[in-house]
Structure formats: structure tokens, C-alpha cells
Design a protein around this motif. Sequence first.
Motif, PDB file in Angstrom:
ATOM      1  N   ASP A  76       0.827  -1.207   0.000  1.00  0.00           N
ATOM      2  CA  ASP A  76       0.000   0.000   0.000  1.00  0.00           C
ATOM      3  C   ASP A  76       0.863   1.261   0.000  1.00  0.00           C
ATOM      4  O   ASP A  76       0.549   2.234  -0.685  1.00  0.00           O
ATOM      5  CB  ASP A  76      -0.942   0.016   1.202  1.00  0.00           C
ATOM      6  N   ILE A  77       1.945   1.259   0.763  1.00  0.00           N
ATOM      7  CA  ILE A  77       2.843   2.414   0.807  1.00  0.00           C
ATOM      8  C   ILE A  77       3.481   2.632  -0.563  1.00  0.00           C
ATOM      9  O   ILE A  77       3.558   3.764  -1.051  1.00  0.00           O
ATOM     10  CB  ILE A  77       3.914   2.238   1.904  1.00  0.00           C
ATOM     11  N   ILE A  78       3.929   1.569  -1.192  1.00  0.00           N
ATOM     12  CA  ILE A  78       4.544   1.656  -2.518  1.00  0.00           C
ATOM     13  C   ILE A  78       3.565   2.272  -3.514  1.00  0.00           C
ATOM     14  O   ILE A  78       3.918   3.191  -4.267  1.00  0.00           O
ATOM     15  CB  ILE A  78       5.007   0.263  -2.998  1.00  0.00           C
ATOM     16  N   GLU A  79       2.333   1.782  -3.507  1.00  0.00           N
ATOM     17  CA  GLU A  79       1.329   2.276  -4.455  1.00  0.00           C
ATOM     18  C   GLU A  79       0.900   3.703  -4.137  1.00  0.00           C
ATOM     19  O   GLU A  79       0.705   4.511  -5.048  1.00  0.00           O
ATOM     20  CB  GLU A  79       0.109   1.351  -4.444  1.00  0.00           C
ATOM     21  N   CYS A  80       0.759   4.024  -2.882  1.00  0.00           N
ATOM     22  CA  CYS A  80       0.281   5.339  -2.470  1.00  0.00           C
ATOM     23  C   CYS A  80       1.341   6.421  -2.668  1.00  0.00           C
ATOM     24  O   CYS A  80       1.042   7.508  -3.168  1.00  0.00           O
ATOM     25  CB  CYS A  80      -0.160   5.295  -1.007  1.00  0.00           C
ATOM     26  N   LEU A  81       2.575   6.126  -2.276  1.00  0.00           N
ATOM     27  CA  LEU A  81       3.629   7.137  -2.290  1.00  0.00           C
ATOM     28  C   LEU A  81       4.537   7.046  -3.511  1.00  0.00           C
ATOM     29  O   LEU A  81       5.441   7.863  -3.668  1.00  0.00           O
ATOM     30  CB  LEU A  81       4.461   7.038  -1.009  1.00  0.00           C
ATOM     31  N   HIS A  82       4.313   6.045  -4.360  1.00  0.00           N
ATOM     32  CA  HIS A  82       5.098   5.872  -5.593  1.00  0.00           C
ATOM     33  C   HIS A  82       6.594   5.798  -5.287  1.00  0.00           C
ATOM     34  O   HIS A  82       7.397   6.539  -5.849  1.00  0.00           O
ATOM     35  CB  HIS A  82       4.800   6.991  -6.591  1.00  0.00           C
ATOM     36  N   VAL A  83       6.941   4.901  -4.370  1.00  0.00           N
ATOM     37  CA  VAL A  83       8.334   4.690  -3.999  1.00  0.00           C
ATOM     38  C   VAL A  83       8.752   3.279  -4.387  1.00  0.00           C
ATOM     39  O   VAL A  83       7.914   2.420  -4.675  1.00  0.00           O
ATOM     40  CB  VAL A  83       8.559   4.920  -2.485  1.00  0.00           C
ATOM     41  N   GLU A  84      10.037   3.051  -4.369  1.00  0.00           N
ATOM     42  CA  GLU A  84      10.583   1.732  -4.678  1.00  0.00           C
ATOM     43  C   GLU A  84      10.412   0.800  -3.482  1.00  0.00           C
ATOM     44  O   GLU A  84      10.488   1.239  -2.336  1.00  0.00           O
ATOM     45  CB  GLU A  84      12.064   1.833  -5.040  1.00  0.00           C
ATOM     46  N   GLU A  85      10.243  -0.471  -3.751  1.00  0.00           N
ATOM     47  CA  GLU A  85      10.065  -1.466  -2.692  1.00  0.00           C
ATOM     48  C   GLU A  85      11.227  -1.438  -1.699  1.00  0.00           C
ATOM     49  O   GLU A  85      11.022  -1.539  -0.491  1.00  0.00           O
ATOM     50  CB  GLU A  85       9.931  -2.856  -3.310  1.00  0.00           C
ATOM     51  N   SER A  86      12.430  -1.263  -2.190  1.00  0.00           N
ATOM     52  CA  SER A  86      13.609  -1.280  -1.319  1.00  0.00           C
ATOM     53  C   SER A  86      13.625  -0.115  -0.330  1.00  0.00           C
ATOM     54  O   SER A  86      14.311  -0.178   0.689  1.00  0.00           O
ATOM     55  CB  SER A  86      14.884  -1.255  -2.155  1.00  0.00           C
ATOM     56  N   GLU A  87      12.882   0.950  -0.610  1.00  0.00           N
ATOM     57  CA  GLU A  87      12.846   2.111   0.271  1.00  0.00           C
ATOM     58  C   GLU A  87      11.956   1.885   1.495  1.00  0.00           C
ATOM     59  O   GLU A  87      12.114   2.558   2.510  1.00  0.00           O
ATOM     60  CB  GLU A  87      12.336   3.341  -0.480  1.00  0.00           C
ATOM     61  N   VAL A  88      11.001   0.970   1.378  1.00  0.00           N
ATOM     62  CA  VAL A  88      10.016   0.768   2.442  1.00  0.00           C
ATOM     63  C   VAL A  88      10.534  -0.278   3.414  1.00  0.00           C
ATOM     64  O   VAL A  88      10.416  -1.480   3.193  1.00  0.00           O
ATOM     65  CB  VAL A  88       8.639   0.365   1.875  1.00  0.00           C
ATOM     66  N   THR A  89      11.126   0.218   4.499  1.00  0.00           N
ATOM     67  CA  THR A  89      11.613  -0.645   5.569  1.00  0.00           C
ATOM     68  C   THR A  89      10.899  -0.253   6.855  1.00  0.00           C
ATOM     69  O   THR A  89      10.286   0.822   6.926  1.00  0.00           O
ATOM     70  CB  THR A  89      13.129  -0.479   5.771  1.00  0.00           C
ATOM     71  N   LEU A  90      10.980  -1.081   7.847  1.00  0.00           N
ATOM     72  CA  LEU A  90      10.336  -0.766   9.122  1.00  0.00           C
ATOM     73  C   LEU A  90      10.942   0.479   9.769  1.00  0.00           C
ATOM     74  O   LEU A  90      10.259   1.187  10.505  1.00  0.00           O
ATOM     75  CB  LEU A  90      10.427  -1.954  10.071  1.00  0.00           C
ATOM     76  N   ASP A  91      12.200   0.779   9.492  1.00  0.00           N
ATOM     77  CA  ASP A  91      12.856   1.946  10.078  1.00  0.00           C
ATOM     78  C   ASP A  91      12.647   3.232   9.290  1.00  0.00           C
ATOM     79  O   ASP A  91      13.016   4.307   9.758  1.00  0.00           O
ATOM     80  CB  ASP A  91      14.364   1.698  10.211  1.00  0.00           C
ATOM     81  N   ALA A  92      12.074   3.151   8.106  1.00  0.00           N
ATOM     82  CA  ALA A  92      11.881   4.344   7.271  1.00  0.00           C
ATOM     83  C   ALA A  92      10.835   5.276   7.881  1.00  0.00           C
ATOM     84  O   ALA A  92       9.861   4.827   8.493  1.00  0.00           O
ATOM     85  CB  ALA A  92      11.455   3.938   5.867  1.00  0.00           C
ATOM     86  N   TRP A  93      11.071   6.580   7.714  1.00  0.00           N
ATOM     87  CA  TRP A  93      10.102   7.597   8.131  1.00  0.00           C
ATOM     88  C   TRP A  93       9.175   7.873   6.954  1.00  0.00           C
ATOM     89  O   TRP A  93       9.636   8.049   5.820  1.00  0.00           O
ATOM     90  CB  TRP A  93      10.822   8.880   8.537  1.00  0.00           C
ATOM     91  N   LEU A  94       7.883   7.934   7.222  1.00  0.00           N
ATOM     92  CA  LEU A  94       6.922   8.135   6.139  1.00  0.00           C
ATOM     93  C   LEU A  94       7.092   9.480   5.440  1.00  0.00           C
ATOM     94  O   LEU A  94       7.007   9.555   4.211  1.00  0.00           O
ATOM     95  CB  LEU A  94       5.489   7.988   6.659  1.00  0.00           C
ATOM     96  N   TYR A  95       7.309  10.548   6.186  1.00  0.00           N
ATOM     97  CA  TYR A  95       7.457  11.866   5.573  1.00  0.00           C
ATOM     98  C   TYR A  95       8.875  12.091   5.071  1.00  0.00           C
ATOM     99  O   TYR A  95       9.103  12.394   3.912  1.00  0.00           O
ATOM    100  CB  TYR A  95       7.068  12.975   6.563  1.00  0.00           C
TER     101      TYR A  95
END
Length: 101
Positions: A76-95
Motif C-alpha cells: 500500500d505504501i509503494i502504491e500510495c507514495l510511488h516509492v521503490e520497494e527497497s525504500e520501504v523498511t520498518l525503520d523508514a520515516w513516512l514523511y
Amino acid sequence: MGIDYLDLLFRAEKRFDIKIPREKAHELLNNGNTSDPPSNAWTDIRVSDFVGLIETLVSEQNPEYNLEIFESVKQDIIECLHVEESEVTLDAWLYRDLGME
């Protein structure tokens, strides 16, 4: 609350067949990083905190759900924010890290 945050909340409600109480959504924002937020934001939230909220609500409202919650939220984060899968980690900040508005 920004439009991207609302979009993520609505996506999670639909995907997991849950209701996210608005006070819980606000609480997550208020408990986020308000001491050092990114520019143009008053708070920031880690992906892990967002996932933790969803895990809690799924266990309360839809305990028969048995798929990996992080992987679903990640999609959902990938689709919503148009980011790469590798960027979405548990430690990543949403903003700060993922560009949520």
C-alpha cells in the motif's frame, strides 16, 4: 493529517477489513517525531509504528486474517507514495524518507 496519510488509512481499512478510529490515527501522529520533524510537517511516523497500529487493530477486529501484515502495508505504501520497494523498511520515516505529504 495529509492526503497521503488519509489514503494509507483508507487502504488499510479496505485491505484488512478493519475500521481505524480517527482518535487512533491522530494518536499515532501525536506520538510521532514532533521534536525534529521534516520541513513542511509537524510530525513524522516510522513505518514500524504505522504497521504496529494496523497489527493491533487487525488482531482486535479481524483475527482470522493470517497473511503477513507488513508486506501488505508495504504494498500500500509503494502504491500510495510511488516509492521503490527497497525504500520501504520498518525503520523508514513516512514523511522524511518516503515523501508522504
